[in-house]
Design a protein around this motif. Structure first.
Motif, PDB file in Angstrom:
ATOM      1  N   MET A   1       0.844  -1.193   0.000  1.00 33.36           N
ATOM      2  CA  MET A   1       0.000   0.000   0.000  1.00 33.36           C
ATOM      3  C   MET A   1       0.881   1.246   0.000  1.00 33.36           C
ATOM      4  SD  MET A   1      -2.969   1.105   2.745  1.00 33.36           S
ATOM      5  CE  MET A   1      -3.945  -0.375   2.417  1.00 33.36           C
ATOM      6  N   THR A   2       0.607   2.191  -0.895  1.00 33.00           N
ATOM      7  CA  THR A   2       1.397   3.412  -0.968  1.00 33.00           C
ATOM      8  C   THR A   2       1.071   4.323   0.208  1.00 33.00           C
ATOM      9  OG1 THR A   2      -0.227   4.644  -2.276  1.00 33.00           O
ATOM     10  CG2 THR A   2       1.365   3.278  -3.485  1.00 33.00           C
ATOM     11  N   LEU A   3       1.924   5.325   0.402  1.00 31.01           N
ATOM     12  CA  LEU A   3       1.721   6.280   1.485  1.00 31.01           C
ATOM     13  C   LEU A   3       0.398   7.023   1.327  1.00 31.01           C
ATOM     14  CD1 LEU A   3       2.659   7.958   3.881  1.00 31.01           C
ATOM     15  CD2 LEU A   3       4.016   9.339   2.295  1.00 31.01           C
ATOM     16  N   ALA A   4       0.099   7.453   0.112  1.00 25.44           N
ATOM     17  CA  ALA A   4      -1.156   8.162  -0.140  1.00 25.44           C
ATOM     18  C   ALA A   4      -2.355   7.271   0.173  1.00 25.44           C
ATOM     19  CB  ALA A   4      -1.211   8.632  -1.587  1.00 25.44           C
ATOM     20  N   GLU A   5      -2.259   5.989  -0.189  1.00 21.47           N
ATOM     21  CA  GLU A   5      -3.344   5.045   0.087  1.00 21.47           C
ATOM     22  C   GLU A   5      -3.497   4.824   1.591  1.00 21.47           C
ATOM     23  OE1 GLU A   5      -3.214   2.253  -3.950  1.00 21.47           O
ATOM     24  OE2 GLU A   5      -1.909   1.806  -2.255  1.00 21.47           O
ATOM     25  N   GLU A   6      -2.368   4.766   2.297  1.00 23.23           N
ATOM     26  CA  GLU A   6      -2.424   4.621   3.754  1.00 23.23           C
ATOM     27  C   GLU A   6      -3.175   5.781   4.392  1.00 23.23           C
ATOM     28  OE1 GLU A   6       0.967   2.355   6.201  1.00 23.23           O
ATOM     29  OE2 GLU A   6       1.691   4.102   5.112  1.00 23.23           O
ATOM     30  N   ASP A 146      13.572   1.587   0.035  1.00 24.07           N
ATOM     31  CA  ASP A 146      12.295   2.256  -0.227  1.00 24.07           C
ATOM     32  C   ASP A 146      11.877   2.939   1.071  1.00 24.07           C
ATOM     33  OD1 ASP A 146       9.618   2.930  -0.494  1.00 24.07           O
ATOM     34  OD2 ASP A 146       9.000   1.024  -1.353  1.00 24.07           O
ATOM     35  N   ALA A 147      11.767   4.285   1.042  1.00 27.38           N
ATOM     36  CA  ALA A 147      11.454   5.032   2.263  1.00 27.38           C
ATOM     37  C   ALA A 147      10.363   6.064   2.014  1.00 27.38           C
ATOM     38  CB  ALA A 147      12.711   5.732   2.788  1.00 27.38           C
ATOM     39  N   ALA A 148       9.546   6.284   3.034  1.00 28.38           N
ATOM     40  CA  ALA A 148       8.517   7.322   2.992  1.00 28.38           C
ATOM     41  C   ALA A 148       8.240   7.774   4.414  1.00 28.38           C
ATOM     42  CB  ALA A 148       7.235   6.806   2.349  1.00 28.38           C
ATOM     43  N   LEU A 149       7.943   9.057   4.597  1.00 27.63           N
ATOM     44  CA  LEU A 149       7.726   9.631   5.927  1.00 27.63           C
ATOM     45  C   LEU A 149       8.938   9.393   6.819  1.00 27.63           C
ATOM     46  CD1 LEU A 149       4.044   8.676   6.898  1.00 27.63           C
ATOM     47  CD2 LEU A 149       4.890  10.837   6.007  1.00 27.63           C
ATOM     48  N   GLY A 150      10.103   9.256   6.214  1.00 23.58           N
ATOM     49  CA  GLY A 150      11.276   8.955   7.014  1.00 23.58           C
ATOM     50  C   GLY A 150      11.263   7.548   7.569  1.00 23.58           C
TER      51      GLY A 150
END
Length: 266
Positions: A1-6, A146-150
């Motif tokens: 699940m992508t960050l936007a989807e989360e 793969d990183a998002a939101l740190g």
């Protein structure tokens, strides 16, 4: 699940009894954190929220809050050896919603008790720290983070296998499995790779591009010595956000992320 989807999923969460949201700054880079300042903030924040619920909430809310506050406290302490710069906890009274995140970026410490999760800081971080890739290159070893939101979401390790003349994906440290023992053999492997690295990096580039597209990465940071990074950069079609000319492939992933973000700020 992508960050936007989360985040879209989080926005649809609701519990009339209550949802506990905690943003806790645990940045050990701050001098006060070395003495466990986050523990004091956690204790005081939960105590103040308890007083609020006891004053304005129903008996059901009070009972639900105590259960979730105890759960949050236990979960955070269970993770204290793994904490980085911040910890986010969100949970609903009905038990249907639970989110825990250890992040590499700081937050403002906040405690909320509402019928919905409070997402303001997460939404701000989504803009500041979108989904990106960190591609570490060290000769015949390549690691994609793969990183998002740190937050590190996934890692893929690739090593050039001399026998099959192809890139192989490994779990953990690939180099010990790939390079034969004996200094002469190692030297031969490295010499052969140096002679063919342009062609072999060209073979890997489509794999990295495909991973970036599949993961909806906004771009990639290239990390490694200038020569190797330049060769990889020439082959990639994915957007290159920045180049970090440091060999960090042997460092823990969270240290790599901190270094990359630190370089970006300067």
């Amino acid at each position: 699940m992508t960050l936007a989807e989360e985040l879209q999923n989080f926005k649809h969460q609701q519990d009339e009894t209550g949802i506990l949201t905690i943003y806790l700054n645990t940045d050990f880079g701050e001098g006060s954190q070395h003495s466990g300042e986050w523990k004091i903030r956690l204790k005081n924040g939960l105590k103040k929220l308890k007083e609020y619920v006891e004053t304005s909430g129903t008996k059901e809310e009070q009972k639900a809050y105590k259960k979730l506050a105890d759960k949050a406290n236990q979960h955070i302490y269970d993770q204290q050896m793994n904490l980085q710069k911040s910890f986010i906890f969100m949970a609903s009274a009905d038990g249907e919603f639970l989110v825990e995140k250890i992040l590499q970026v700081p937050v403002e410490t906040e405690f909320h008790w509402e019928s919905y999760p409070v997402l303001n800081q997460l939404e701000q971080m989504q803009e500041s720290y979108p989904a990106v890739g960190l591609l570490m290159v060290q000769k015949s070893d390549v690691v994609l983070i793969d990183a998002a939101l740190g937050e590190i979401r996934d890692e893929k390790h690739f090593s050039w296998e001399i026998e099959s003349e192809d890139w192989k994906q490994y779990k953990g440290n690939a180099s010990s499995d790939r390079i034969p023992s004996g200094s002469t053999q190692v030297d031969e492997v490295q010499q052969r790779f140096e002679e063919n690295r342009h062609r072999w990096y060209k073979n890997l580039a489509p794999v990295i591009d495909k991973e970036a597209k599949k993961r909806n990465l906004g771009g990639i940071y290239l990390v490694g010595n200038k020569e190797s990074v330049r060769d990889v950069e020439e082959q990639l079609h994915t957007t290159i956000i920045d180049i970090i000319p440091k060999n960090l492939i042997s460092k823990p992933s969270h240290e790599v992320l901190n270094t990359v973000y630190g370089e970006e700020v300067r």
